[in-house]
Design an enzyme around this catalytic site. Sequence first.
Site, PDB file in Angstrom:
ATOM      1  N   GLY A 318       0.828  -1.197   0.000  1.00  0.00           N
ATOM      2  CA  GLY A 318       0.000   0.000   0.000  1.00  0.00           C
ATOM      3  C   GLY A 318       0.864   1.249   0.000  1.00  0.00           C
ATOM      4  N   GLU A 319       0.368   2.319   0.603  1.00  0.00           N
ATOM      5  CA  GLU A 319       1.040   3.614   0.715  1.00  0.00           C
ATOM      6  C   GLU A 319       1.082   4.382  -0.599  1.00  0.00           C
ATOM      7  OE1 GLU A 319       4.928   3.313   2.459  1.00  0.00           O
ATOM      8  OE2 GLU A 319       4.233   2.109   4.168  1.00  0.00           O
ATOM      9  N   GLY A 320       0.888   3.693  -1.731  1.00  0.00           N
ATOM     10  CA  GLY A 320       1.096   4.290  -3.041  1.00  0.00           C
ATOM     11  C   GLY A 320       2.347   3.768  -3.721  1.00  0.00           C
TER      12      GLY A 320
END
Length: 353
Positions: A318-320
């Site tokens: 996740g997080e980008g």
Amino acid sequence: MKDLQELLSRIEPCSAEWEEKAWERLRSQIRPRGSLGQLEVIGARLAAIQRTLSPSVGKKLIFTMAGDHGVADEGVSAYPQEVTGQMVYSFVQGWASINVLARHAGADVRVVDCGVAADLPADWNIIHRKIGKGTANISKGPAMSREQAIEGLLLGARLVQDACSQEGYRLFGTGDMGIANTTPSTAIVAAYSGKPVARLTGRGTGIDEDGFRNKVSVIERALEVNRPDTDDPLDVLTKVGGFEIAGLAGAVLGAASVKAPIVCDGFIATAGALIACKLAPAARDYLFVSHRSQEVGHTTMVEILGLRPILDLDMRLGEGTGSALAMNLVEASARVLMEIKTFAEAGVTDTGH
């Protein structure tokens, strides 16, 4: 609701005419036809999105949406809820995975507090737009009110719209941070797919077998208690979503409304993208799925969207992070379209193969 309807009304399909122009150029370049595979597909889609054979994707921005979830109280995550705020601090300091990979991609990162339970310091370099201090526990009732869901959608949309119109960003990415957010994301894909929850549930941050069985039970209970109406995407978001998922969905809608390409990250970001595309089917034209997440429900999400992930690297962070990596290939695809000469331009004999 009026503002949301106005946003949705601005989203129209990409240009089939410009996509065909792009394919005409790609087929006539000095190389075997089709030899660059998905880079050609991406390049043609960029032309359709921006309505030009010279798409601009050089100025890149990733929004990492953060929010907490009341369902964390059910023990569905291996990490305590306070980790969300601690990870936001690491983003602010530039220490985290998304910071490193975004720097590599030449992309900026903006962290948005959509609904972190903790009171984050006002002087942190983030976008403070807290809708609430975490959602309610979806195993006992709706995650949020319908008004809060709309607020989250409009928040994400306006951030992208303003970054595009006021700052000249042309390629966007989405990412997430929120302990327990794989639980609402699984509930969303379970609602839309109708598949058994156990076949869609992953281990998130690394829960053990007992934790997995508990997580499945919690998601099943959330769906039974809330009975989200899949004919009403706003109802699904309201009942089993998250504040950051609302922001992620809104970002996709915002990008589509200004005819900008947007790359979504993995499981949670794709849950937001799924809500967006259910609200406005034409938004799918502007969406790229960065990678295939190891979260088992992600494959079903992608199938529902009818899109092909750009990468498959066994990631599940996740997080980008996936968005940052895929942005490199999106930009490469634009360069393929623009910079490789055609046979006519290069004076090379075209054999038609």
